[in-house]
Motif scaffolding. Structure first.
Motif, PDB file in Angstrom:
ATOM      1  N   TYR A 128       0.824  -1.207   0.000  1.00  0.00           N
ATOM      2  CA  TYR A 128       0.000   0.000   0.000  1.00  0.00           C
ATOM      3  C   TYR A 128       0.857   1.255   0.000  1.00  0.00           C
ATOM      4  O   TYR A 128       0.416   2.322  -0.450  1.00  0.00           O
ATOM      5  N   SER A 129       2.077   1.168   0.519  1.00  0.00           N
ATOM      6  CA  SER A 129       2.940   2.338   0.675  1.00  0.00           C
ATOM      7  C   SER A 129       3.807   2.610  -0.542  1.00  0.00           C
ATOM      8  O   SER A 129       4.566   3.581  -0.550  1.00  0.00           O
ATOM      9  N   CYS A 161      -1.657  14.338  -3.373  1.00  0.00           N
ATOM     10  CA  CYS A 161      -2.559  13.394  -4.032  1.00  0.00           C
ATOM     11  C   CYS A 161      -3.793  13.129  -3.173  1.00  0.00           C
ATOM     12  O   CYS A 161      -4.921  13.147  -3.665  1.00  0.00           O
ATOM     13  N   TYR A 162      -3.576  12.926  -1.866  1.00  0.00           N
ATOM     14  CA  TYR A 162      -4.692  12.598  -0.986  1.00  0.00           C
ATOM     15  C   TYR A 162      -5.641  13.771  -0.787  1.00  0.00           C
ATOM     16  O   TYR A 162      -6.799  13.586  -0.407  1.00  0.00           O
ATOM     17  N   GLN A 198      -7.342  15.881   5.130  1.00  0.00           N
ATOM     18  CA  GLN A 198      -6.125  16.652   5.268  1.00  0.00           C
ATOM     19  C   GLN A 198      -4.984  15.861   5.910  1.00  0.00           C
ATOM     20  O   GLN A 198      -3.829  16.080   5.616  1.00  0.00           O
ATOM     21  N   ASN A 199      -5.284  14.934   6.777  1.00  0.00           N
ATOM     22  CA  ASN A 199      -4.238  14.239   7.524  1.00  0.00           C
ATOM     23  C   ASN A 199      -4.048  12.792   7.093  1.00  0.00           C
ATOM     24  O   ASN A 199      -3.467  11.998   7.836  1.00  0.00           O
ATOM     25  N   ALA A 200      -4.542  12.446   5.911  1.00  0.00           N
ATOM     26  CA  ALA A 200      -4.465  11.047   5.478  1.00  0.00           C
ATOM     27  C   ALA A 200      -3.017  10.569   5.379  1.00  0.00           C
ATOM     28  O   ALA A 200      -2.695   9.453   5.779  1.00  0.00           O
ATOM     29  N   HIS A 258      -7.770   1.845   1.493  1.00  0.00           N
ATOM     30  CA  HIS A 258      -8.738   2.837   1.003  1.00  0.00           C
ATOM     31  C   HIS A 258      -8.060   4.027   0.318  1.00  0.00           C
ATOM     32  O   HIS A 258      -8.741   4.883  -0.247  1.00  0.00           O
ATOM     33  N   LEU A 259      -6.734   4.067   0.352  1.00  0.00           N
ATOM     34  CA  LEU A 259      -5.987   5.134  -0.304  1.00  0.00           C
ATOM     35  C   LEU A 259      -5.385   4.607  -1.602  1.00  0.00           C
ATOM     36  O   LEU A 259      -5.137   3.414  -1.740  1.00  0.00           O
TER      37      LEU A 259
END
Length: 484
Positions: free
Chosen positions: A270-271, A358-359, A382-384, A394-395
Motif C-alpha cells: 500500500y505504501s 494526491c490525498y 487533510q491528515n491522510a 482505502h488510499l
C-alpha cells in the motif's frame, strides 16, 4: 554490457598501502600521491564478471561470473570454484527442463543475477538467469554445499530475471523477526512480469524459501510493450526500502530515472510510491543512471548540505545518495556524464509532500497509478498521509509522480560514462572513488565544492563495471573491469 564467454575479464585490487596513501593524501592536502610502483594484483576469468561481494569479517571475496562462482582469499587466490553452467534450457520453458516437454532446450549460459551474503544463517543467496531465474542458498564457508534449491515449485520460485540483458538487484533484511529478500528486476520478454517483490528466506506458514512473502507483496507489470526497466540498486534506511531504476517508456519514447520507496513491513505494498530522480544542467536532463551509493556523509558534507537547504541542523541522521548519470546529445551523438548528490531526507520530504497533494486532490495531473490510465487522486482528508504513513487499502497505492527531486551536477565529464561509485569517510571527510568507461579510477573530495584529484587518477585502460567495492576492514579497493 554483455560479452561472449571466451572474452577475458579481470578483477583487480590495490593493496592496503596504496589505498592508505590515497586516504592520507586527502588529509595532508596533496602532500602524498599514489605511487605507480605499488603492487597490482589481479584475478582473471574466461567469462564475464557479473557480481562481487566481500565478507568484511573474514576478508573472503565472493565472485559471480557467467557459468561459475568463485570464493577467493583477500589476496585473490582461488579457494573454491563451482561451475553453474552452461545447462540445457530455454527461456520459454518451465523448469525442470525435460527433453520430452522442452524440445527447444539448448546449452545456455548462466549469468549470475544475485550474489548476497546472509551472515545471520551463514549462507549466500545465489540467483542465475537459467531456469526462469530460480535461486539457491549455499554455505557461506564452502560454496560447493547447496543448502536449498528447488526447481519444481513453478512460478512462485521465479525470482531473478532470466534475461542476461536485464538487471536484478536484491536486499536481505529483517521483517517480523524473520529475514526476507527484497528483489527488483526488469520485465524481460520471457519474464513473469513481477518487477519488485518481497521473498521469504525461511519456510513459514506453508510457504517455501523464495516464495513471495504474501500474494500482494509485489509490483507487477501489466504492459511489457509500454516500458522496460533496468534496476540500478536497492537499499534500506530506517523503516523504508528504496529502489533506483531506469525506465524506458516507448510511447512517446522517453527515458526516466526513478526512485521508489515502500515501508519495509508493508506486506500489501500500500505504501509503494515512485517519483523521478533528476540530474539536470543548463543543457537538459541526464536521463540514465549507471550507479548509485548511499552513505552517511562526513561532517563537512553534512554541514554543506544543511547550508544549501538553509537549515541550522546539520542533519546528522541524514544520508547522502550519490548517483552517476549520462546523456547523449541527440544532435551530434556526443556523450556526457555527471555526478549528482541528493539528500535522502529531502527525497523523503518530497515523497510525503507528493502523497499529501494526491490525498488532498492537489496537482493531480502530476500523478499516475502504475499500469492504469485513470487519475488515482481524490479527497481523502487533510491528515491522510500522516495518519497512514504506510498507506492503506482505502488510499491510492502503487502510486507515482512525475514531480520528483532534481539536483544540479557537482561533477561532469565528456566522452565517457561514470560507471561505478563507492564512498569512504575519514576524519569527517567524504571521499568518492569513481570508475569510468574508459578505464580510470577517479578520487573525488565532496564538500561545499567538489574537488577531483587528477594527480591521483588511476588508469587501468579497461572499462570498469558497476561493482566497485571498498573493503573498509582491510582497506582494499576491488575493481571489476572488462576487456571489451
Amino acid at each position: 554490457m554483455n560479452m561472449g564467454v571466451n572474452q577475458a575479464q579481470s578483477l583487480r585490487y590495490y593493496v592496503e598501502m596504496a589505498l592508505w596513501i590515497w586516504t592520507l593524501s586527502i588529509l595532508s592536502c596533496f602532500c602524498i600521491t599514489f605511487s605507480r610502483s605499488e603492487e597490482l594484483k589481479f584475478f582473471q576469468s574466461a567469462t564475464e564478471l557479473n557480481h562481487l561481494t566481500v565478507d568484511n569479517d573474514t576478508g573472503i571475496i565472493y565472485l559471480g561470473v557467467v557459468n561459475a562462482l568463485y570464493q577467493l582469499t583477500e589476496n585473490l587466490v582461488v579457494r573454491i570454484h563451482v561451475e553453474t553452467g552452461p545447462r540445457k534450457d530455454n527461456k520459454k520453458c518451465t523448469p525442470p527442463i525435460e527433453e520430452n516437454q522442452c524440445k527447444e532446450a539448448v546449452l545456455t549460459d548462466n549469468y549470475n543475477k544475485l550474489l548476497l551474503l546472509n551472515k545471520e544463517n551463514k549462507t549466500i543467496v545465489v540467483c542465475g538467469s537459467l531456469f526462469k531465474g530460480i535461486c539457491a542458498t549455499r554455505d557461506l564457508e564452502n560454496i560447493t554445499k547447496v543448502t536449498h534449491y528447488v526447481e519444481t515449485s513453478g512460478e512462485k520460485s521465479f525470482v531473478a530475471s532470466n534475461d542476461e540483458n536485464v538487471s536484478t538487484v536484491g536486499l536481505i533484511t529483517s521483517l517480523d523477526n524473520d529475514q526476507v529478500l527484497f528483489v527488483g528486476k526488469g520485465n524481460g520478454p520471457n519474464d513473469n512480469g513481477i518487477i519488485i517483490s518481497t521473498r521469504q528466506l525461511h519456510e513459514k506458514d506453508g510457504k517455501d524459501i523464495f516464495e513471495m512473502y504474501s500474494d500482494s507483496a509485489a509490483v507487477k507489470s501489466a504492459y511489457h510493450s509500454s516500458s522496460t526497466q533496468q534496476f540500478v540498486t536497492v537499499f534500506e534506511d530506517k523503516n523504508y526500502v528504496y529502489f533506483i531504476f531506469n525506465q524506458q517508456e516507448k510511447q512517446p519514447v522517453n527515458n526516466r530515472t526513478l526512485i521508489a520507496r515502500l515501508c519495509k513491513d508493508d506486506a500489501h505494498y500500500y505504501s509503494y510510491f515512485e517519483m523521478d530522480l533528476g540530474c539536470k544542467d543548463e543543457d537538459g536532463s541526464y536521463d540514465h543512471c549507471h550507479s548509485a551509493y548511499v552513505t552517511t556523509p562526513g561532517e563537512e558534507l553534512a554541514k554543506s548540505m544543511a547550508q544549501q537547504r538553509q537549515t541550522t541542523d546539520s542533519a546528522s541522521d541524514d544520508k547522502v545518495l550519490i548517483a552517476l548519470f549520462s546523456k547523449v546529445n541527440k544532435d551530434n551523438g556526443s556523450l556526457k556524464s555527471a555526478m549528482c548528490v541528493f539528500s535522502l531526507r529531502h527525497i523523503n520530504e518530497k515523497m510525503e509532500k507528493n502523497r499529501d497533494d494526491c490525498y488532498t486532490n492537489k496537482n493531480t495531473s502530476m500523478f499516475y497509478k502504475l499500469f492504469a490510465v485513470e487519475n488515482p487522486c481524490g479527497p481523502h482528508g487533510q491528515n491522510a498521509s500522516k495518519n497512514f504513513p504506510c498507506g492503506s487499502e482505502h488510499l491510492p497505492y502503487l502510486l507515482g509522480s512525475k514531480n520528483g527531486v532534481i539536483e544540479k551536477p557537482v561533477l561532469q565529464k565528456e566522452g565517457m560514462n561514470l560507471t561505478a561509485v563507492t564512498v569512504t569517510v575519514e576524519n569527517g571527510h567524504t571521499v568518492a572513488f569513481l570508475g569510468t568507461s574508459d578505464g580510470k579510477i577517479l578520487k573525488v573530495f565532496l564538500s561545499s565544492t567538489v574537488i577531483e584529484y587528477s594527480s591521483l587518477t588511476i588508469e587501468l585502460n579497461k572499462p570498469i563495471k558497476n561493482d566497485l567495492v571498498l573493503d573498509k576492514t582491510q582497506e582494499y579497493l576491488y575493481v571489476m573491469t572488462t576487456d571489451k
